[in-house]
Scaffold this active site. Structure first.
Site, mmCIF file in Angstrom:
data_model
loop_
_atom_site.group_PDB
_atom_site.id
_atom_site.type_symbol
_atom_site.label_atom_id
_atom_site.label_comp_id
_atom_site.label_asym_id
_atom_site.label_seq_id
_atom_site.Cartn_x
_atom_site.Cartn_y
_atom_site.Cartn_z
ATOM 1 N N HIS A 681 10.621 -22.783 10.225
ATOM 2 C CA HIS A 681 10.505 -23.045 11.656
ATOM 3 C C HIS A 681 9.193 -22.392 12.098
ATOM 4 C CE1 HIS A 681 14.745 -24.403 11.893
ATOM 5 N NE2 HIS A 681 14.955 -23.446 10.997
ATOM 6 N N THR A 682 8.105 -23.167 12.038
ATOM 7 C CA THR A 682 6.783 -22.596 12.265
ATOM 8 C C THR A 682 6.616 -22.044 13.678
ATOM 9 O OG1 THR A 682 5.974 -24.825 12.796
ATOM 10 C CG2 THR A 682 5.685 -24.050 10.538
ATOM 11 N N CYS A 683 7.324 -22.623 14.646
ATOM 12 C CA CYS A 683 7.160 -22.121 16.018
ATOM 13 C C CYS A 683 7.749 -20.726 16.175
ATOM 14 C CB CYS A 683 7.808 -23.084 17.012
ATOM 15 S SG CYS A 683 9.495 -23.538 16.615
ATOM 16 N N PHE A 684 8.656 -20.314 15.258
ATOM 17 C CA PHE A 684 9.269 -18.986 15.341
ATOM 18 C C PHE A 684 8.853 -18.086 14.179
ATOM 19 C CE2 PHE A 684 12.567 -21.902 17.204
ATOM 20 C CZ PHE A 684 12.319 -21.566 18.519
#
Length: 716
Positions: A681-684
């Site tokens: 989960h690249t956004c997190f």
């Protein structure tokens, strides 16, 4: 007694010698440093585009392999010679000669009696001498032209002698279910090949085709057995070699591991993909090409599989195919050797000394680089900072590439902005025209040339870009999920529309509201988009329009100049051996990652919240990273989880998330029933790590996830 040797001075690139080459707009809109295309140049480009369309029609009309023994297609008709438009320089009178450079060839032109200085003149360059014809059953004339000066005395020192490639015969059985004129994919010599079933052959029958080989020991007397391999690649995109014309083409493998050639009439979030199409055109100034950029479906795009130089093949398909199978280090070494030994001009054939004032670094650099022809880009550069005594033995060049890219990527310049999910990954500022209204496109063309030259010379650039920019450079398929990294919030809002029972309840239309410097601007995603409501029926088209706008149309002028500058020097076929993650490592360098700092700034959640780093799976995870992963694989893991291989200068403690705040690297424990493979989960900055029963299982599944993230394959 002393022996005195006088060495002639190096040629110096100064802005007042030729001046910067002007950018030419191919879209009919001027601005940002680009001027309108002259009518005479437009006429020449119209002829070129017509020839390209005819070649594309011929390519699409071929229904049987050109090098299959069952094919008897006649050779394509010869193309008419291409003419070029040049401007007579000041001071030239009728009867006088002046030098011009066309497609890397420097030649003398005599000014006709009815032409004066400043007028345009159409010339027909002399045709190169005929080269040895291609072997039977092998398409001739395949390759990408790379500009270099053509004098005979340079060819002997710059180019190795060329020999016709050795051919290897392959015999395969047409798989079940394949119909005449339908394509199927297989592995031959480690390379995925796309073969079209001849019209007189049915499934179960045998068909033969030939491929070039680089090693004489690979050419055997009997046709080797070729294993059809569909099991290892499922539900993803794979690059193949098309035996009809020896071009690389993207194909999609379905969930059964078979090639999926069905035409998709509606946009599909999971399977539809696009690739950029860059068309080169002549510019008003011979030193600076122009071109057009567009999106096309991935399975319709192709790229040459060899590189030509002055009509001679200098890198063949067999070499590229062999390099494709190497490790990252082996591929990088091969690429640099090709650029250094075969494509770069020798020192005695021409080199440049670039004078820079440190206090005017960017201005002087742009003046110098943008005054060069494409031939100059392939010469050896030596830098000199005025007022300093340093001699460039490589260190000044390394410093120059670092300094200019740092300044260009600096958000204060207004050309690039940090992505919403990772402050280390930069995206093009859609409002760059507001920041630099008179020359923002010049900056992007300059940066493209600098990035290409850095790659060509084995130098590094400072800025990391968002993932889809590396895909655009390589011509890799771009999918809906690529919207997440530049704008994770908008991506999630689009996906949430799929869960609504009736999309019309949210009252959307085919527009997007752009915010630039606090001012809102409504952009239509299609013609008349303000009057088209989003419904359940046209929701796929709305998703497709958003993909096209955010990853292409929103910054198309900037992306066009960046790619044009990059390919002013780099031959595209050479880059087919890399994936987009490897390209980032090649351009920005493999980071030296401090494992202790990484571990100290990692948080744990899910099934690992209680035990943290004491959990067995977590211990195995860090042991594999520390003891078994090299720096390249660690960087790929970072790319997989955070979207970039870059590490903040102050370490993992200041790693940012999608909200711009500090968000540590996170390991989230999940059960294997939820997923057999690690998910990111690249956004997190989070990796979902299943609870494995052994270290060997973790190592295997983690490696698969890292590698598969660069191919678009689903893992279930």
């Amino acid at each position: 007694h002393y022996l005195q040797i006088t060495v002639p001075p190096d040629p110096v690139v100064r802005p007042n010698v030729q001046g910067m080459a002007v950018l030419t707009s191919a879209t009919g809109q001027e601005g940002g440093g680009a001027v309108l295309m002259r009518e005479s140049v437009r006429e020449v480009n119209a002829e070129v585009q017509q020839q390209q369309e005819q070649q594309l029609e011929q390519q699409n009309s071929q229904t049987s392999p050109a090098n299959s023994q069952t094919s008897s297609s006649p050779p394509p008709p010869p193309q008419p010679p291409q003419t070029y438009m040049v401007t007579v320089p000041p001071g030239i009178s009728p009867g006088m000669q002046f030098a011009v450079e066309v497609e890397g060839q420097r030649m003398m032109v005599t000014c006709p009696a009815n032409v004066q200085a400043g007028m345009n003149l159409r010339i027909l360059p002399p045709q190169p001498p005929p080269t040895q014809s291609a072997p039977p059953n092998l398409p001739s004339g395949i390759g990408t032209s790379v500009d270099r000066p053509p004098p005979e005395q340079q060819r002997s020192t710059s180019l190795p002698p060329t020999h016709p490639p050795l051919m290897q015969m392959f015999e395969v059985v047409v798989p079940p279910g394949v119909m005449p004129n339908q394509s199927f994919s297989l592995l031959a010599n480690g390379q995925r090949v796309l073969v079209t079933c001849p019209s007189n052959v049915r499934s179960g029958q045998k068909v033969r085709f030939q491929l070039p080989v680089s090693n004489p020991n690979d050419k055997t007397k009997d046709a080797p057995a070729v294993q059809l391999e569909y099991e290892s690649i499922k539900d993803g995109w794979a690059r193949t070699i098309r035996v009809t014309d020896m071009k690389f083409q993207w194909v999609r493998m379905n969930e059964d591991g078979e090639i999926d050639l069905k035409s998709v009439s509606r946009f599909d979030l999971q399977h539809s993909a696009y690739t950029r199409r860059l068309t080169f055109l002549e510019g008003n100034d011979p030193r600076m090409r122009t071109g057009t950029l567009s999106f096309g479906t991935a399975n319709e795009s192709s790229v040459e599989s060899s590189v030509e130089l002055h009509g001679k093949e200098v890198v063949g398909y067999a070499e590229i195919a062999a390099a494709h199978q190497g490790s990252y280090d082996e591929k990088a070494e091969w690429f640099q050797e090709i650029c250094r030994e075969r494509l770069r001009m020798k020192w005695n054939d021409g080199h440049l000394r670039i004078l820079i004032r440190r206090q005017h670094l960017l201005h002087d650099s742009i003046e110098a680089v943008m005054s060069m022809s494409r031939t100059d880009l392939s010469k050896i550069w030596r830098f000199e900072f005025l007022g300093e005594t340093g001699i460039d033995a490589g260190g000044l060049a390394r410093e120059w590439f670092q300094l200019v890219t740092e300044e260009i990527f600096n958000p204060d310049m207004g050309l690039w902005l940090p992505s919403a999910t990772n402050q280390m990954a930069m995206r093009i500022n859609p409002a760059s025209e507001i920041s630099c209204p008179e020359d923002h496109l010049i900056y992007f063309r300059f940066l493209g040339r600098v990035m290409g030259k850095a790659l060509f010379d084995g130098q590094l650039v400072t800025g990391h870009m968002v993932r889809h920019m590396y895909k655009h450079i390589l011509g890799w398929p771009v999918m809906f999920e690529d919207l997440e990294l530049p704008d994770e919030g908008y991506y999630n809002s689009l996906k949430s529309l799929l869960d609504l029972e009736n999309v019309e309840d949210v009252c959307l239309d085919f527009t997007f509201t752009e915010n630039a410097l606090g001012e809102n601007r409504v952009v239509e995603l299609m013609e008349g988009g303000e009057d088209v409501s989003v419904t359940n029926d046209n929701l796929p088209e709305f998703m497709e329009a958003n993909l096209n706008y955010h990853l292409m149309d929103r910054v198309k002028p900037q992306q066009t100049e960046l790619l044009l500058g990059f390919y002013d020097i780099i031959p595209e076929p050479l880059l087919t051996i890399f994936d987009f993650q490897e390209l980032e490592l090649l351009m920005c360098g493999v980071p030296v990652i401090d494992i202790d700092d990484w571990m100290a700034n990692t948080s744990y959640s899910g099934n690992f919240e209680q035990q943290g780093e004491k959990a067995s799976t977590v211990q195995w995870f860090w042991e594999v990273i520390r003891e078994e992963f090299d720096q390249e694989t660690r960087a790929r893991l970072l790319q997989f989880v955070t979207g970039s291989s870059g590490v903040p200068s102050r370490g993992f403690s200041v790693l940012q998330g999608n909200d711009g705040g500090i968000r540590q690297f996170s390991i989230h424990g999940i059960k294997k029933e939820h997923s057999l493979y690690p998910r990111s989960h690249t956004c997190f900055n989070r990796i979902d790590l299943p609870i494995y029963s052994s270290k060997d299982e973790l190592r295997e599944k983690l490696r698969v996830s890292i590698v598969s993230s660069a191919t678009g394959f689903d893992m279930e």
